[in-house]
Write an enzyme that holds these catalytic residues in place. Structure first.
Site, short mmCIF file in Angstrom:
data_model
loop_
_atom_site.label_atom_id
_atom_site.label_comp_id
_atom_site.label_asym_id
_atom_site.label_seq_id
_atom_site.Cartn_x
_atom_site.Cartn_y
_atom_site.Cartn_z
N HIS A 232 -1.89 -2.31 -6.42
CA HIS A 232 -0.60 -1.96 -6.99
C HIS A 232 -0.47 -0.45 -7.16
CE1 HIS A 232 -0.46 -6.26 -8.84
NE2 HIS A 232 -0.09 -6.24 -7.57
N HIS A 417 3.56 -7.83 4.66
CA HIS A 417 3.92 -7.16 3.41
C HIS A 417 3.27 -5.79 3.27
CE1 HIS A 417 -0.04 -8.17 2.02
NE2 HIS A 417 0.20 -7.95 0.76
#
Length: 494
Positions: A232, A417
């Site tokens: 992240h 992704h």
């Protein structure tokens, strides 16, 4: 004496399986007896009651049916699921004669230019074997090994079943792209990444007064507005090159402004939902439980979406820009949605896969220190000649792939992704020199990451080539723009 090889599988845990070699010369009764004995002694099933062919759902109801299946002369490996007395079969059953090709799941991997390891492909097929409601599985160019199932793929099940683990614990994890004012892109803060990095504050801790979005998410409010660890990040970017002027104009992608890309999810909230969910949800046998998971899943997606917005606000507020941004893209990478294919509905499980909806842009990030791309999914059902005709990618296979059909031109309503891991976290410490400067990238961007272990595990060398991933997706997308990182925020906690 010739023998018959058959794999028997525990209905309650598909990982429990064993191979039996049965004497083929005996009677139908003898073969059935050997099979039941193997289930008792090898799988520890006290009262084997039902025998069901794994790939067709055909139930073997008598000794002649068992013998007929075992003596069938074909190249497919014989696999039988064994149910104990009173157990409900986890999957769809059919009559004994229904063994045509339509009963096989369709499995394919889109990777002609991207490097996808064989272990990840094998894990994709094994996941299909363990989950009998899956009708289709597609591996994206960023496919890589996961804990129990691979990351970078999509699974489509029949309408009555959902597998929570195929979505994962970080429900709603995804990407949000925010457009910043032109002031930032023309200032020295962008021209000199280190100056921008010095103005950013620590947002690793909880917010002062975090909102409580849902009644059952109150215990997780302290993680709202935080990025989390792993892959992240929050990243400031500028346009490196416009590749499709028409799409870029409509999407407000311009070289005169800067952008903020946030990658985060539902944090501890999604994890709690997964931990409370059963392995399989079935709307036919327990509709209340099924609908409750859908409710919680949708709330977690909303929570994750709001989390990304709050992360952006916390980062931009010290710069005086929190009230001047515009969100251009928001997509989920980990989710389950209903979709229709060939007049049949099903549940699309995405685990590290972006939705491919014509007209809805997608951001596909590279690793820190690599370019990211803005793409627009093509409407493949409305080509000039009225048919869908993308270039067919090469299908990667492993030894067990021959058991399945493949639809190479089909992407499962999804796209890659990101770049996808090339080196496992456990191996990164052996591959990357810890003494090298990992806070400045080859593109000149700055990385804020005080956690030395995370800095090493998330090094650009641990990820695949994002350009190869994009090349594999070109039949399915229009590439709109290439974005260059300026500052990547991971964590300020040591």
């Amino acid at each position: 004496m010739p023998s018959i090889r058959v794999t028997i599988i525990d209905n309650t845990d598909r990982r429990k399986r064993t191979v039996l070699l049965l004497q083929s010369s005996g009677s139908s009764t003898a073969l059935a007896t050997q099979l039941h004995h193997g289930a008792k002694t090898k799988l520890r099933i006290k009262n084997p009651d039902r025998l069901i062919v794994l790939h067709t759902g055909a139930e073997l109801t008598d000794e002649d049916g068992i013998a007929g299946y075992l003596r069938t002369d074909n190249k497919r490996e014989k696999e039988i699921v064994v149910c104990g007395k009173g157990q409900q079969f986890v999957g769809q059953t059919s009559t004994a004669g229904e063994t045509d090709e339509r009963t096989r799941p369709n499995v394919s991997v889109i990777a002609e230019h991207s490097a996808v390891e064989n272990d990840a492909i094998k894990q994709l097929y094994l996941t299909v074997e363990r989950c009998p409601y899956i009708n289709m599985a597609v591996g994206m160019p960023d496919l890589h090994l996961g804990n129990s199932s691979p990351v970078g793929c999509v699974f489509i099940t029949s309408t009555e079943a959902i597998y929570p683990k195929l979505i994962g614990s970080d429900i709603g994890c995804g990407m949000s792209l925010f457009k910043l004012p032109s002031l930032l892109s023309t200032s020295k803060r962008i021209e000199t990444p280190s100056l921008l990095a010095k103005q950013l504050i620590n947002i690793d801790g909880p917010m002062e007064n975090p909102p409580n979005l849902f009644e059952d998410s109150a215990a997780h409010s302290q993680t709202l507005g935080t990025i989390g660890k792993g892959n992240h990040f929050a990243e400031f970017l500028v346009v490196d090159e416009i590749l499709d002027t028409d799409h870029a104009t409509r999407m407000q992608i311009s070289s005169s402004v800067a952008y903020l890309l946030i990658h985060s999810g539902s944090r501890s909230y999604g994890k709690a939902i997964l931990e409370a969910a059963p392995p399989v949800l079935n709307s036919a046998t327990d509709p209340q439980q099924f609908n409750e998971y859908i409710r919680q899943h949708d709330q977690a997606c909303t929570w994750a979406q709001r989390n990304r917005e709050l992360i952006a606000t916390r980062l931009l507020d010290p710069l005086g820009l929190a009230d001047t941004v515009e969100k251009l893209v928001d997509i989920f990478h980990n989710s389950v949605t209903s979709a229709e294919m060939a007049a049949e509905r099903g549940w699309v499980h995405r685990k590290g896969a972006a939705p491919a909806v014509p007209g809805q842009p997608v951001v596909i990030p590279g690793s820190r220190g690599a370019y990211s791309y803005v793409v627009m999914p093509k409407d493949l059902d409305h080509t000039p000649n009225g048919t869908s005709q993308p270039r067919l990618p090469r299908i990667l296979t492993c030894l067990i792939a021959a058991r399945y059909n493949s639809l190479p031109s089909y992407t499962g309503f999804s796209l890659a992704h990101g770049a996808g891991r090339a080196v496992a976290r456990t191996q990164s410490h052996h591959k990357i020199n810890p003494k090298s400067d990992l806070t400045t990238t080859k593109l000149g961007s700055t990385v804020i990451c005080m956690d030395k272990t995370l800095l090493l595990e998330e090094a650009p060398e641990c990820y695949k080539d994002i350009d190869a991933v994009i090349e594999d997706l070109r039949p399915y997308v229009d590439v709109v723009a290439r974005l260059r990182p300026i500052v990547t925020y991971k964590t300020m906690e040591r």
